[in-house]
Design a protein around this motif. Structure first.
Motif, short mmCIF file in Angstrom:
data_model
loop_
_atom_site.label_atom_id
_atom_site.label_comp_id
_atom_site.label_asym_id
_atom_site.label_seq_id
_atom_site.Cartn_x
_atom_site.Cartn_y
_atom_site.Cartn_z
N UNK A 450 -20.88 -19.71 22.44
CA UNK A 450 -20.59 -20.14 20.97
C UNK A 450 -19.23 -21.67 21.98
N UNK A 451 -19.62 -22.58 21.23
CA UNK A 451 -18.57 -23.67 21.09
C UNK A 451 -17.33 -24.08 20.62
N UNK A 452 -17.08 -23.14 19.33
CA UNK A 452 -16.76 -23.36 18.47
C UNK A 452 -16.10 -22.07 17.70
N UNK A 453 -14.91 -21.54 16.68
CA UNK A 453 -14.71 -20.32 16.29
C UNK A 453 -16.39 -19.97 15.12
N UNK A 454 -16.65 -21.00 14.52
CA UNK A 454 -17.75 -21.44 13.42
C UNK A 454 -18.67 -21.04 13.47
N UNK A 455 -19.21 -21.25 15.09
CA UNK A 455 -20.56 -20.89 15.74
C UNK A 455 -20.31 -20.04 16.29
N UNK A 456 -19.42 -19.08 16.98
CA UNK A 456 -19.16 -17.62 17.14
C UNK A 456 -19.39 -16.68 16.72
N UNK A 457 -18.82 -16.91 15.35
CA UNK A 457 -18.90 -16.91 14.45
C UNK A 457 -19.96 -16.30 13.56
#
Length: 697
Positions: A450-457
């Protein structure tokens, strides 16, 4: 550096003492994880041990340290982490090197063999001694093989005496030495033993029928066939075989046992049971953890003798451990039961529950080609679980079998939904919920990409869709324990299990929000130096350099968080009556920040967070200071502070138990839910100060 780390580990073990239930196991667990992250250390421990010409009890620390690493590696490998195999490979490479350099003596091989066996790992070839290291040349001469049997006779006589005539203890002693024996000798020892006329050897054969190695199982089965042909197979052993064959993988060894049973019928040799089971006084069972592991303890008594039978069942793995502990007194036995209740939240269950759980676990293991551990034979015998056989149950079957499921199905939809919503409070009542997260390489890989926290979630939510059956099964097994224990949460667990299989949005199942959040926590904290059990005070005890002006703001730049929000959020955390551990509150702060900061800044950011946590805790204790710190911010800053505080209060509502709430606490929540105004400031600060005063005693 590596050497000093090993020395530090040994010092920690020495300081922990030898209490099997106290600090030592906790220290070993932590050190095992350290080795898991630093596999080269495992090889260096092997080198240290092999450098000791004659290992003695003084070297126990090194052996315990290596054993802790092997145990952690086995569990990691079972849970889908490559890191586990990496440590095992590093250690086995060190063994091969030591063997090649002539630094591994027979004494070393035997020590290592015990470690591998006790940790349930197949032993590497490097541990096997050469024939000349085990049996003198005279015993190996084909023309005089009887001399070798004389040596075995002496070996068995000595081991039987040491085992005090207990077949399982004798089995442990022999199998712990197997990895150090030449391969051909292992089969010979089994064949020699099973062929002996003494009753203890027939019982020993039953344990070998459950050996992980198929060739050992087959050798034992062939030996039993010879005993039957010689009319030396006791009826009680035959009775055991009727059940044991169902515990064995479907292979040549089991086919041989089936042949024995058919031959016994033709010979009219009847199975018989002449053993009286012990009395079961109390039974405790934990809820399954996130890896599917569950502990069961059974208090047993026969006359003046007392034992604790212990079982470890693991989802998808079967019966992983089964053994008994001899208790000198009733108090010793009671102490073990109490520890299970305190340490793993074990609940009181029935013998019928144990039979059911073990039967399902047997089927789980056999589905992977895994027989149960041999110790299960003794546990089943002592408990009187006659006729215990594998029971294949799909997850829908497990759920359908629950009385709680039928109770949920009888409820109107809105009550069904209420049960699911109530799962957000489980972690407050069931400590095991804290272990409900995904820790496999597959889960971490999703987050790593994931490239960001939101994309990881988002990526993790998508991946968790593939794990619905796993978590539904965990929930169903937990519901079975709770239902048996007459716990009111049983219906809620059943409702959530049903919801998972019915396709309910994962985000609308609060316990899955916990799984999601805790999985990210586990990923963030995948570091052997991170201690999740530390309190605010401990984390801030040795505070590093003071915060520089604007330092935290700079680290938060580019995220949706602000320093004002952070201070409010932390204030809401520190004033809660029930302590909120860092591993619960940190993710909300770390997830937005980690993708944006340099890894070298992580420790500094953690240090700054802990220093701020201590500061806001101090400020919250003094109403005037709290008023000043809030009112001294800009209007936007004040709004952000209130937002952070509200977020913490809402997120951790269960940290405010209703029974312990005072009228001041209730008023505090009224202000929070009603929306802050400047008129509330003084009253609000006084209420926070009152709560802090009660917290600090």
């Amino acid at each position: 550096m590596a050497k000093s780390r090993i020395d530090e580990a040994l010092a920690a073990l020495k300081a922990a003492g030898n209490d099997g239930f106290g600090a030592r196991p906790e220290v070993l667990e932590r050190l095992g994880l350290d080795l898991l992250h630093r596999p080269a250390l495992g090889g260096q421990i092997v080198a240290r041990i092999c450098a000791i010409a004659e290992p003695s009890p003084r070297d126990e620390g090194l052996l315990d340290l290596l054993g802790a690493g092997l145990d952690a590696a086995r569990i990691a490998r079972e849970n889908g982490k490559v890191r586990g195999q990496a440590l095992i490979d590093a250690v086995e490479a060190a063994l091969e090197l030591a063997r090649g350099q002539g630094r591994m003596t027979s004494a070393h091989s035997l020590l290592f063999a015990k470690l591998w066996t006790r940790n349930g790992l197949p032993a590497p070839a490097a541990l096997a001694l050469q024939a000349e290291e085990v049996v003198p040349a005279a015993g190996r001469r084909a023309s005089n093989s009887a001399e070798g049997d004389v040596l075995l006779e002496g070996l068995f006589a000595e081991l039987i005496q040491q085992a005090e005539g207990e077949p399982l203890a004798l089995h442990h002693a022999l199998t712990e030495s197997f990895p150090a024996m030449p391969p051909e000798m292992r089969d010979h020892v089994v064949a020699y033993s099973v062929g002996r006329s003494d009753p203890i050897h027939a019982e020993l054969a039953c344990y070998w029928l459950l050996d992980p190695a198929q060739h050992i199982r087959l050798t034992a089965a062939q030996g039993l066939a010879h005993r039957l042909a010689s009319a030396e197979l006791p009826g009680r052993i035959l009775a055991s075989l009727v059940v044991l064959r169902s515990w064995m993988p479907d292979d040549a060894a089991r086919a041989r046992v089936d042949t024995i049973l058919k031959a016994a019928m033709r010979k009219s040799v009847a199975p018989s049971t002449d053993q009286v089971p012990w009395t079961m006084h109390s039974i405790r069972a934990s809820l399954p953890d996130g890896g599917g592991a569950q502990s069961i303890g059974i208090a047993l008594q026969s006359g003046t003798q007392r034992k604790m039978a212990m079982l470890l069942l693991k989802q998808g793995q079967g019966v992983k451990d089964a053994y008994t502990i001899t208790c000198r007194t009733a108090r010793d036995q009671k102490s073990i039961v109490e520890r299970m209740t305190e340490e793993v939240g074990a609940l009181t269950v029935t013998s019928d529950y144990v039979r059911r759980a073990v039967s399902i676990a047997l089927a789980d293991g056999l589905a992977q080609g895994l027989p149960p551990v041999p110790g299960l034979i003794e546990v089943v015998r002592l408990c009187g679980f006659a006729g215990l056989r594998p029971d294949v149950k799909s997850t829908p079957d497990l759920i359908a079998d629950l009385a709680s499921t039928r109770a949920v199905q009888a409820l109107p939809p809105w009550q069904h939904g209420d049960l699911i919503t109530a799962s957000e409070e489980w972690w407050d009542r069931h400590e095991t919920i804290a272990s409900w997260f995904e820790d496999s390489d597959a889960a971490h890989s999703v987050l790593d990409k994931a490239r960001s926290a939101k994309s990881a979630e988002s990526a993790l939510w998508k991946w968790l869709e593939t794990r619905r059956d796993w978590w539904a099964r965990i929930l169903a097994r937990a519901a079975d324990v709770l239902e048996t224990a007459n716990h009111p949460d049983a219906t809620g667990f059943a409702a959530c299990a049903m919801a998972l299989l019915e396709g309910r949005d994962l985000k609308k199942i609060p316990v899955m929000l916990d799984v999601h959040e805790q999985t990210i926590e586990a990923w963030v904290r995948d570091d052997p130096d991170f201690d999740p059990g530390l309190t605010f005070e401990e984390l801030a005890h040795e505070a590093p350099a003071p915060e520089r002006k604007g330092e935290v703001a700079a680290l938060l730049r580019g995220t949706e968080l602000s320093v004002d929000w952070l201070d409010g959020y932390m204030t809401g955390i520190v004033i809660a009556p029930k302590m909120i551990m860092p591993n619960q509150w940190l993710p909300a702060v770390l997830e937005p920040v980690l993708p944006r900061i340099n890894p070298s800044q992580f420790q500094r950011f953690m240090d700054l967070l802990m220093m701020r946590a201590q500061t806001v805790s101090d400020v919250a204790s003094v109403p005037d200071q709290l008023v000043a710190t809030i009112s001294g911010r800009s209007k936007k800053g004040q709004a952000e502070w209130w937002s952070g505080f509200s977020d913490a209060m809402e997120k951790f509502r269960s940290a405010w138990p209703k029974k312990g709430m005072t009228k001041e606490d209730r008023r505090l929540f009224e202000i929070v839910t009603g929306g802050f105004t400047s008129a509330d400031m003084t009253e609000f600060a006084a209420l926070v100060g009152h709560r802090q005063e009660r917290n600090l005693g």
